[in-house]
Motif scaffolding. Structure first.
Motif, PDB file in Angstrom:
ATOM      1  N   ILE A 253      -8.176  -1.709 -14.090  1.00 31.05           N
ATOM      2  CA  ILE A 253      -7.363  -0.613 -13.557  1.00 31.05           C
ATOM      3  C   ILE A 253      -5.861  -0.896 -13.688  1.00 31.05           C
ATOM      4  CG2 ILE A 253      -6.837   0.710 -11.453  1.00 31.05           C
ATOM      5  CD1 ILE A 253      -9.606   1.341 -12.665  1.00 31.05           C
ATOM      6  N   TYR A 254      -5.449  -2.115 -13.334  1.00 35.13           N
ATOM      7  CA  TYR A 254      -4.012  -2.442 -13.331  1.00 35.13           C
ATOM      8  C   TYR A 254      -3.556  -3.046 -14.655  1.00 35.13           C
ATOM      9  CZ  TYR A 254      -4.386  -1.837  -8.268  1.00 35.13           C
ATOM     10  OH  TYR A 254      -4.592  -1.320  -7.024  1.00 35.13           O
ATOM     11  N   GLY A 255      -4.519  -3.424 -15.510  1.00 36.80           N
ATOM     12  CA  GLY A 255      -4.161  -4.075 -16.766  1.00 36.80           C
ATOM     13  C   GLY A 255      -4.503  -3.215 -17.967  1.00 36.80           C
TER      14      GLY A 255
ATOM     15  N   MET B  11       0.828  -1.214   0.000  1.00 39.37           N
ATOM     16  CA  MET B  11       0.000   0.000   0.000  1.00 39.37           C
ATOM     17  C   MET B  11       0.857   1.257   0.000  1.00 39.37           C
ATOM     18  SD  MET B  11      -3.248   0.397  -0.223  1.00 39.37           S
ATOM     19  CE  MET B  11      -3.736   1.852   0.710  1.00 39.37           C
ATOM     20  N   GLU B  12       0.265   2.300  -0.602  1.00 30.89           N
ATOM     21  CA  GLU B  12       0.914   3.599  -0.665  1.00 30.89           C
ATOM     22  C   GLU B  12       0.257   4.551   0.330  1.00 30.89           C
ATOM     23  OE1 GLU B  12      -1.173   2.310  -2.717  1.00 30.89           O
ATOM     24  OE2 GLU B  12      -2.703   3.763  -3.322  1.00 30.89           O
ATOM     25  N   TYR B  13       1.081   5.332   0.987  1.00 26.68           N
ATOM     26  CA  TYR B  13       0.611   6.446   1.807  1.00 26.68           C
ATOM     27  C   TYR B  13       1.575   7.597   1.528  1.00 26.68           C
ATOM     28  CZ  TYR B  13      -1.807   2.609   4.032  1.00 26.68           C
ATOM     29  OH  TYR B  13      -2.586   1.505   4.247  1.00 26.68           O
TER      30      TYR B  13
ATOM     31  N   ASP C  92      -5.175   7.199 -10.222  1.00 25.69           N
ATOM     32  CA  ASP C  92      -4.023   6.913  -9.356  1.00 25.69           C
ATOM     33  C   ASP C  92      -3.429   5.534  -9.649  1.00 25.69           C
ATOM     34  OD1 ASP C  92      -6.726   6.902  -7.804  1.00 25.69           O
ATOM     35  OD2 ASP C  92      -5.595   5.391  -6.729  1.00 25.69           O
ATOM     36  N   GLU C  93      -4.249   4.486  -9.639  1.00 28.40           N
ATOM     37  CA  GLU C  93      -3.694   3.136  -9.815  1.00 28.40           C
ATOM     38  C   GLU C  93      -3.209   2.884 -11.252  1.00 28.40           C
ATOM     39  OE1 GLU C  93      -2.793   1.274  -7.560  1.00 28.40           O
ATOM     40  OE2 GLU C  93      -3.913   2.039  -5.851  1.00 28.40           O
ATOM     41  N   GLY C  94      -4.011   3.285 -12.228  1.00 29.88           N
ATOM     42  CA  GLY C  94      -3.656   2.995 -13.616  1.00 29.88           C
ATOM     43  C   GLY C  94      -2.419   3.769 -14.070  1.00 29.88           C
TER      44      GLY C  94
ATOM     45  N   VAL D 291       8.370  -0.838  -6.767  1.00 27.88           N
ATOM     46  CA  VAL D 291       8.407   0.210  -7.795  1.00 27.88           C
ATOM     47  C   VAL D 291       7.032   0.864  -7.934  1.00 27.88           C
ATOM     48  CG1 VAL D 291       8.838   0.686 -10.237  1.00 27.88           C
ATOM     49  CG2 VAL D 291      10.298  -0.944  -9.022  1.00 27.88           C
ATOM     50  N   HIS D 292       5.981   0.050  -7.911  1.00 30.57           N
ATOM     51  CA  HIS D 292       4.616   0.567  -8.021  1.00 30.57           C
ATOM     52  C   HIS D 292       4.315   1.539  -6.863  1.00 30.57           C
ATOM     53  CE1 HIS D 292       0.189   0.171  -8.817  1.00 30.57           C
ATOM     54  NE2 HIS D 292       0.132   0.367  -7.514  1.00 30.57           N
ATOM     55  N   GLU D 293       4.625   1.142  -5.644  1.00 31.30           N
ATOM     56  CA  GLU D 293       4.286   2.005  -4.495  1.00 31.30           C
ATOM     57  C   GLU D 293       5.129   3.280  -4.484  1.00 31.30           C
ATOM     58  OE1 GLU D 293       1.620   1.030  -3.491  1.00 31.30           O
ATOM     59  OE2 GLU D 293       1.609  -1.160  -3.540  1.00 31.30           O
ATOM     60  N   ILE D 294       6.359   3.205  -4.968  1.00 34.93           N
ATOM     61  CA  ILE D 294       7.170   4.436  -5.061  1.00 34.93           C
ATOM     62  C   ILE D 294       6.542   5.380  -6.093  1.00 34.93           C
ATOM     63  CG2 ILE D 294       9.412   5.392  -5.776  1.00 34.93           C
ATOM     64  CD1 ILE D 294      10.747   2.973  -4.457  1.00 34.93           C
ATOM     65  N   ALA D 295       6.109   4.841  -7.232  1.00 36.45           N
ATOM     66  CA  ALA D 295       5.500   5.693  -8.276  1.00 36.45           C
ATOM     67  C   ALA D 295       4.242   6.404  -7.761  1.00 36.45           C
ATOM     68  CB  ALA D 295       5.164   4.853  -9.507  1.00 36.45           C
ATOM     69  N   HIS D 296       3.556   5.773  -6.784  1.00 33.34           N
ATOM     70  CA  HIS D 296       2.362   6.405  -6.202  1.00 33.34           C
ATOM     71  C   HIS D 296       2.665   7.744  -5.528  1.00 33.34           C
ATOM     72  CE1 HIS D 296      -1.237   4.090  -6.664  1.00 33.34           C
ATOM     73  NE2 HIS D 296      -0.731   2.967  -6.196  1.00 33.34           N
ATOM     74  N   GLN D 297       3.913   7.971  -5.128  1.00 31.88           N
ATOM     75  CA  GLN D 297       4.219   9.263  -4.507  1.00 31.88           C
ATOM     76  C   GLN D 297       3.958  10.394  -5.511  1.00 31.88           C
ATOM     77  OE1 GLN D 297       4.938   9.482  -1.127  1.00 31.88           O
ATOM     78  NE2 GLN D 297       4.384   7.331  -1.354  1.00 31.88           N
TER      79      GLN D 297
END
Ligand SMILES: [Zn+2]
Length: 462
Positions: free
Chosen positions: A399-401, A301-303, A344-346, A321-327
């Motif tokens: 969303i993720y695909g 999870m991202e916060y 956000d997710e896509g 890598v995914h959670e870092i990109a969420h920043q």
């Protein structure tokens, strides 16, 4: 003599002009890039939260929130998310974990006891007098809670406490309050930026990592942390015996990395984190925060300024890598993740696939996760649906695909190196510290590509 005075005046005038010209454009000397400046007075919520954890694992929380009415309407009530109240199977049918116990003991407005209503994850606080535009009210809420063992997100795992969406989070007011019921499928809360001061008192020394800049890593039982322009405030309280940790540098940000001692993956986690963080800063844009915490607790999870990643080496890469990109997409560019999770997710999954493609110089590998997600289940035609209109499987595949794959296809057709990263960089620059929605994305997309893109956009955006 006269000439000397004029020379001094000229120098002062030039100095003042240069200051005004340059104050909005700041460059980082080391990296030669434009630096993102932290917005001033961009928030309408100032939180002062104090909590105590006792030896029995019970939290006593006293949260005080200075709320400014930043709308043009007069408010007769203020609405918050109080997600802990929905973390049980009565309020949330999908909820399968041990139930969270919460008891609200006091609610006041400007020091006077206030009427309130708690329904699912919504706390509605009544205002005796209307709150006019630009006026402020101090709302104070006291409650106790015991976290579920091995719960989802807000959880106790052995002697570690993970405080996700744990405090009264001011709702985002836009032509009314729009607080949806808690939905564990995605992030069902839509919060805006706030300023935070959080004071904690623990029964013994723990490692503490939060959305604020926490500084050097050392176990402590008390402390106060604070941070500004934070979308939602997370804090992890961890038993020092279970974790190994280090602080590494990514450009001018400290990455504080915590992995389980038993996993023996600290070094590789840190290395990949630095590479991904630097890649996103250099290709998408500067992240103005000084610290990012990375916790390998299998949270996925991202916060803001802190992420939960995998606890095993095999799953670590794509999650980290995914959670870092969420920043960049979720936190600094933000959106309503209940109604428009694709933003956000896509966009995050697209960004992390680009990094992995470049990192390994292998596009097939970089987009393998997105392609697998898309093929896992038939995606929805339109991607901008609210969470409750997806099935679990189609949410994931859409969303993720579908979103990262159709963006990839669009940029592949342009046949220009870096076209996707240049677009993401311009998008980041335009919407940083703002809420973006599908309509604004469409307008930006058409402006950016200078012309009608409706055939493409309307085929997947409702
Ligand atoms: Zn995500």
């Amino acid at each position: 003599m006269k000439l000397k005075i004029w020379a001094v005046v000229l120098v002062i005038v030039i100095g003042i002009i240069s200051f005004w010209v340059l104050r909005n454009v700041v460059f980082c000397e080391e990296c030669g890039q434009q630096v993102t400046e932290m917005p001033q007075d961009a928030t309408n919520a100032v939180y002062d939260i104090k909590f105590e954890l006792n030896e029995a694992g019970e939290f006593q929380v006293a949260a005080s929130v200075d709320v400014t009415n930043d709308s043009s309407d007069s408010w007769s009530e203020i609405r918050f998310y109080l997600v802990p109240n929905a973390m049980n199977s009565v309020e949330t049918p999908l909820y399968e974990d041990e139930e969270l116990e919460i008891e609200v003991s006091a609610v006041s407005v400007d020091g006077q006891e206030a009427a309130y209503n708690l329904d699912n994850n919504e706390l509605m606080v009544e205002l005796d007098a209307g709150l006019e535009t630009a006026s402020e009210a101090k709302v104070a809420i006291e409650y106790s809670m015991v976290l579920p063992q091995n719960g989802m997100r807000l959880s106790q795992v052995d002697d570690n406490y993970y405080l996700a969406h744990w405090y009264p989070m001011l709702g985002h007011y836009q032509d009314g309050w729009d607080i949806n019921d808690y939905d564990p499928i995605g992030e069902s809360y839509d919060t805006d930026y706030g300023d935070f001061t959080v004071t904690f008192d623990l029964p013994k020394d723990y490692l503490v990592a939060s959305s604020a800049e926490d500084g050097p890593i050392e176990a402590t039982s008390t402390g106060t942390v604070s941070g500004e322009n934070i979308k939602d405030f997370y804090m992890a309280i961890m038993n020092p015996d279970e974790w190994e940790f280090e602080t590494v540098q990514a450009n001018n940000t400290d990455l504080r990395v915590f992995t389980p001692r038993s996993a023996n993956m600290l070094e590789e986690t840190s290395e990949l984190a630095v590479d991904a963080y630097v890649y996103f800063e250099e290709n998408i844009g500067d992240n103005p925060f000084g610290e990012l915490d990375i916790i390998g607790n299998d949270g996925y999870m991202e916060y803001p300024n802190i992420i939960e990643v995998a606890a095993d080496a095999a799953s670590q890469e794509s999650v980290l890598v995914h959670e870092i990109a969420h920043q960049w997409f979720y936190f600094i560019v933000t959106n309503d993740s209940y109604n428009e999770a694709w933003l956000d997710e896509g966009v995050t999954e697209f960004s992390s696939s680009l990094f992995l493609s470049d990192y390994y110089d292998n596009e097939e590998y970089g987009f393998w996760g997105a392609l697998t997600a898309e093929e896992y289940y038939p995606p929805e035609t339109y991607v901008n649906l609210p969470l409750d209109q997806f099935e679990d499987e189609s949410y994931y595949s859409t969303i993720y695909g579908k979103v990262p794959m159709l963006l990839k296809e669009h940029f592949d057709l342009l046949d220009e190196d870096e076209a996707a990263l240049e677009f993401l960089s311009a998008y980041y620059k335009e919407f940083q510290f703002k809420q973006v929605n599908t309509e604004e994305f469409k307008v930006f997309f058409e402006d950016y590509f200078e012309g009608d893109q409706s055939e493409f956009l309307n085929s997947w955006l409702e």
